[in-house]
Motif scaffolding. Structure first.
Motif, PDB file in Angstrom:
ATOM      1  N   THR A  84       1.092   4.689   1.319  1.00  0.00           N
ATOM      2  CA  THR A  84       1.354   3.282   1.031  1.00  0.00           C
ATOM      3  C   THR A  84       2.423   3.202  -0.045  1.00  0.00           C
ATOM      4  OG1 THR A  84      -0.911   2.680   1.602  1.00  0.00           O
ATOM      5  CG2 THR A  84       0.337   1.094   0.303  1.00  0.00           C
ATOM      6  N   THR A 129       4.433  -4.445   0.032  1.00  0.00           N
ATOM      7  CA  THR A 129       3.593  -3.290   0.327  1.00  0.00           C
ATOM      8  C   THR A 129       3.837  -2.865   1.771  1.00  0.00           C
ATOM      9  OG1 THR A 129       1.889  -4.081  -1.201  1.00  0.00           O
ATOM     10  CG2 THR A 129       1.226  -2.400   0.403  1.00  0.00           C
ATOM     11  N   GLU A 131       2.987   0.351   4.628  1.00  0.00           N
ATOM     12  CA  GLU A 131       2.397   1.628   5.022  1.00  0.00           C
ATOM     13  C   GLU A 131       3.437   2.386   5.826  1.00  0.00           C
ATOM     14  OE1 GLU A 131      -2.360   0.723   5.503  1.00  0.00           O
ATOM     15  OE2 GLU A 131      -1.159   0.952   7.288  1.00  0.00           O
TER      16      GLU A 131
END
Length: 153
Positions: A84, A129, A131
């Motif tokens: 992440t 954010t 991933e």
């Protein structure tokens, strides 16, 4: 639903922003429901040869009409090593790729990203954010067996 194009690495961020905005507009116009976070698939050639295929997508519920570069798309499942990243996309570190290559678990396949918090959520890129998933093989599998993906399909 997704948009795919051949993209130069130097144009990737600008293309990504436009394509993702177009996808979210298509979700609204076509009255389909988003079924998860948007994402992207990026061919390794983009990073190795400075040019390659990129796809951004939004998982949706309901039929998709192919209009204006938006197409129906099924993102195949994959075994992924996932990290992440917090902050701007331009700052994503490739340590994960170096790790899976060093440990000889990397396989051919596109780099995968899921945008958990991006421009739609905050104009401040330090709050984003993402991933990042690197395709790998799983050492605990027997030949011919299949386990579910480590990360989202």
């Amino acid at each position: 639903m997704g948009i795919t194009a051949a993209v130069d690495r130097g144009d990737l961020l600008a293309w990504w922003q436009g394509a993702l905005a177009g996808l979210h507009a298509a979700v609204e116009v076509q009255s389909v429901e988003a079924a998860g976070p948007s994402g992207g698939l990026y061919a390794s050639e983009i990073f190795l040869d400075e040019h390659g295929q990129a796809t951004v997508f939004v998982p949706v519920r309901g039929p998709v009409r192919s209009v204006g570069g938006v197409e129906s798309l099924v993102v195949p499942p994959a075994e992924l090593a996932v990290v992440t990243h917090h902050g701007p996309l331009a700052d994503i570190d490739v340590e994960l790729g170096a790790y899976v290559t060093l440990h000889e678990i990397s396989v051919n396949g596109p780099l995968r990203e899921y945008y958990l918090r991006v421009t739609r959520h905050s104009t401040d890129a330090s709050h984003w954010t993402t991933e990042v998933g690197w395709p790998i093989f799983r050492a605990d599998q027997q030949p011919g067996s299949h386990h579910g993906p480590i990360a989202r399909p």
